[in-house]
Design a protein around this motif. Structure first.
Motif, mmCIF file in Angstrom:
data_model
loop_
_atom_site.group_PDB
_atom_site.id
_atom_site.type_symbol
_atom_site.label_atom_id
_atom_site.label_comp_id
_atom_site.label_asym_id
_atom_site.label_seq_id
_atom_site.Cartn_x
_atom_site.Cartn_y
_atom_site.Cartn_z
ATOM 1 N N UNK A 196 0.828 -1.205 0.000
ATOM 2 C CA UNK A 196 0.000 0.000 0.000
ATOM 3 C C UNK A 196 0.860 1.253 0.000
ATOM 4 N N UNK A 197 1.926 1.245 0.787
ATOM 5 C CA UNK A 197 2.833 2.385 0.831
ATOM 6 C C UNK A 197 3.515 2.594 -0.518
ATOM 7 N N UNK A 198 3.890 1.485 -1.158
ATOM 8 C CA UNK A 198 4.506 1.554 -2.489
ATOM 9 C C UNK A 198 3.551 2.185 -3.496
ATOM 10 N N UNK A 199 2.296 1.748 -3.452
ATOM 11 C CA UNK A 199 1.302 2.270 -4.396
ATOM 12 C C UNK A 199 1.060 3.768 -4.179
ATOM 13 N N UNK A 200 0.915 4.171 -2.927
ATOM 14 C CA UNK A 200 0.661 5.573 -2.618
ATOM 15 C C UNK A 200 1.840 6.453 -3.038
ATOM 16 N N UNK A 201 3.058 5.983 -2.773
ATOM 17 C CA UNK A 201 4.244 6.749 -3.150
ATOM 18 C C UNK A 201 4.343 6.883 -4.668
ATOM 19 N N UNK A 202 4.047 5.800 -5.369
ATOM 20 C CA UNK A 202 4.090 5.831 -6.836
ATOM 21 C C UNK A 202 3.095 6.851 -7.383
ATOM 22 N N UNK A 203 1.852 6.801 -6.909
ATOM 23 C CA UNK A 203 0.832 7.713 -7.418
ATOM 24 C C UNK A 203 1.196 9.171 -7.174
ATOM 25 N N UNK A 204 1.755 9.444 -6.003
ATOM 26 C CA UNK A 204 2.139 10.812 -5.670
ATOM 27 C C UNK A 204 3.264 11.297 -6.588
ATOM 28 N N UNK A 205 4.286 10.459 -6.760
ATOM 29 C CA UNK A 205 5.444 10.874 -7.548
ATOM 30 C C UNK A 205 5.141 10.936 -9.036
ATOM 31 N N UNK A 206 4.360 9.977 -9.551
ATOM 32 C CA UNK A 206 4.077 9.978 -10.982
ATOM 33 C C UNK A 206 3.219 11.172 -11.344
ATOM 34 N N UNK A 207 2.373 11.606 -10.405
ATOM 35 C CA UNK A 207 1.576 12.814 -10.628
ATOM 36 C C UNK A 207 2.462 14.055 -10.604
ATOM 37 N N UNK A 208 3.428 14.046 -9.712
ATOM 38 C CA UNK A 208 4.315 15.207 -9.562
ATOM 39 C C UNK A 208 5.255 15.382 -10.742
ATOM 40 N N UNK A 209 5.762 14.271 -11.283
ATOM 41 C CA UNK A 209 6.784 14.343 -12.324
ATOM 42 C C UNK A 209 6.291 13.947 -13.711
ATOM 43 N N UNK A 210 5.008 13.677 -13.863
ATOM 44 C CA UNK A 210 4.521 13.225 -15.167
ATOM 45 C C UNK A 210 4.798 14.303 -16.219
ATOM 46 N N UNK A 211 5.563 13.979 -17.271
ATOM 47 C CA UNK A 211 5.952 14.965 -18.283
ATOM 48 C C UNK A 211 4.773 15.646 -18.964
ATOM 49 N N UNK A 212 3.699 14.909 -19.239
ATOM 50 C CA UNK A 212 2.534 15.501 -19.897
ATOM 51 C C UNK A 212 1.945 16.623 -19.052
ATOM 52 N N UNK A 213 1.845 16.387 -17.761
ATOM 53 C CA UNK A 213 1.291 17.379 -16.843
ATOM 54 C C UNK A 213 2.200 18.605 -16.775
ATOM 55 N N UNK A 214 3.513 18.379 -16.664
ATOM 56 C CA UNK A 214 4.452 19.489 -16.556
ATOM 57 C C UNK A 214 4.525 20.291 -17.858
ATOM 58 N N UNK A 215 4.490 19.577 -18.982
ATOM 59 C CA UNK A 215 4.529 20.272 -20.265
ATOM 60 C C UNK A 215 3.299 21.164 -20.420
ATOM 61 N N UNK A 229 12.951 11.761 -17.107
ATOM 62 C CA UNK A 229 13.845 10.742 -16.548
ATOM 63 C C UNK A 229 13.356 10.287 -15.174
ATOM 64 N N UNK A 230 12.883 11.235 -14.377
ATOM 65 C CA UNK A 230 12.394 10.888 -13.037
ATOM 66 C C UNK A 230 11.142 10.026 -13.128
ATOM 67 N N UNK A 231 10.212 10.400 -14.016
ATOM 68 C CA UNK A 231 8.981 9.627 -14.179
ATOM 69 C C UNK A 231 9.294 8.203 -14.626
#
Length: 246
Positions: A196-215, A229-231
């Protein structure tokens, strides 16, 4: 010359790396088998409607639809030679499958009513969707679960589903012994953190660094490359760790 469709599909799949080749071959098989034809009538074509909607559903099953998955859908439309109104309908079907409230059981029921359980068409459909899922660079637990639901609805047993997964899986890459600790570190977790911790951390980070969102927010240049690269590293770490619980 029934191999031509597979060859075309494989060449198209090269745009997406080794996993994409498998996707291209699977899509090419659809043409070789005569199950699909280019420029079909979408008004009553259950096969095509099901394929495009479930492609959108699989793309969305991990929580985000990546630029690579959208590009794969565009490749699929190109292989069908869709233009104008026909392409617009296909895009709408793909987008319908991406919605949170999309119910795959409805389209699968119509599909089974038309073609039957465990039919040749059902086998082709499952193979194509599995290959499409792998073309995004890996298979997350949520994607696997969505595919299993589809396989069961089409009448396939667990062992048959697993064989299809293995058939399209990209070659495994050996990892160093300390790679698990590194994966936890990428996600900002201590070694041994629960699923559960792995899943929550992944969702938070992928949202933060997702290139489409940042672009979309105006991030450009080296900053965007760094986010890409981070995503990628976040997704790889999550795939590695989520695989431990399977």
């Amino acid at each position: 010359m029934r191999f031509i469709g597979k060859l075309i599909g494989a060449l198209a799949g090269l745009r997406f790396g080794p996993a994409g080749v498998a996707s291209g071959i699977a899509l090419g098989q659809l043409f070789d088998s005569g199950v699909f034809r280019a420029k079909v009538s979408f008004g009553a074509d259950v096969m095509s409607n099901t394929l495009f909607q479930l492609t959108g559903h699989i793309a969305r099953s991990d929580g985000t639809v990546s630029a690579r998955e959208v590009a794969l859908a565009e490749q699929l439309f190109d292989q069908f030679g869709l233009e104008g109104a026909a392409r617009d309908k296909a895009v709408n079907q793909f987008n319908a499958g991406r919605l949170d409230g999309f119910q795959p059981q409805q389209v699968l029921t119509r599909f089974v009513e038309q073609f039957g359980l465990r039919s040749a068409q059902a086998e082709q459909m499952l193979a194509a969707l599995i290959a499409i899922a792998y073309a995004d660079g890996g298979l997350l637990g949520s994607e696997r679960a969505a595919l299993k639901t589809i396989a069961v609805a089409l009448g396939f047993r667990e062992d048959e589903f697993v064989r299809e997964l293995e058939r399209f899986a990209p070659p495994a890459v050996a990892a160093p012994e300390d790679s698990l600790d590194a994966c936890y570190a990428v996600l900002g977790l201590a070694p041994g953190a629960d699923a559960n911790a792995v899943k929550l951390a992944y969702r938070k980070l992928i949202s933060q660094y997702h290139p489409d969102k940042l672009e979309g927010a105006g991030v450009r240049g080296d900053a965007l490359k760094g986010a890409q690269a981070k995503a990628k590293s976040v997704r790889s770490a999550y795939e590695r760790l989520s695989g431990l619980s399977k």
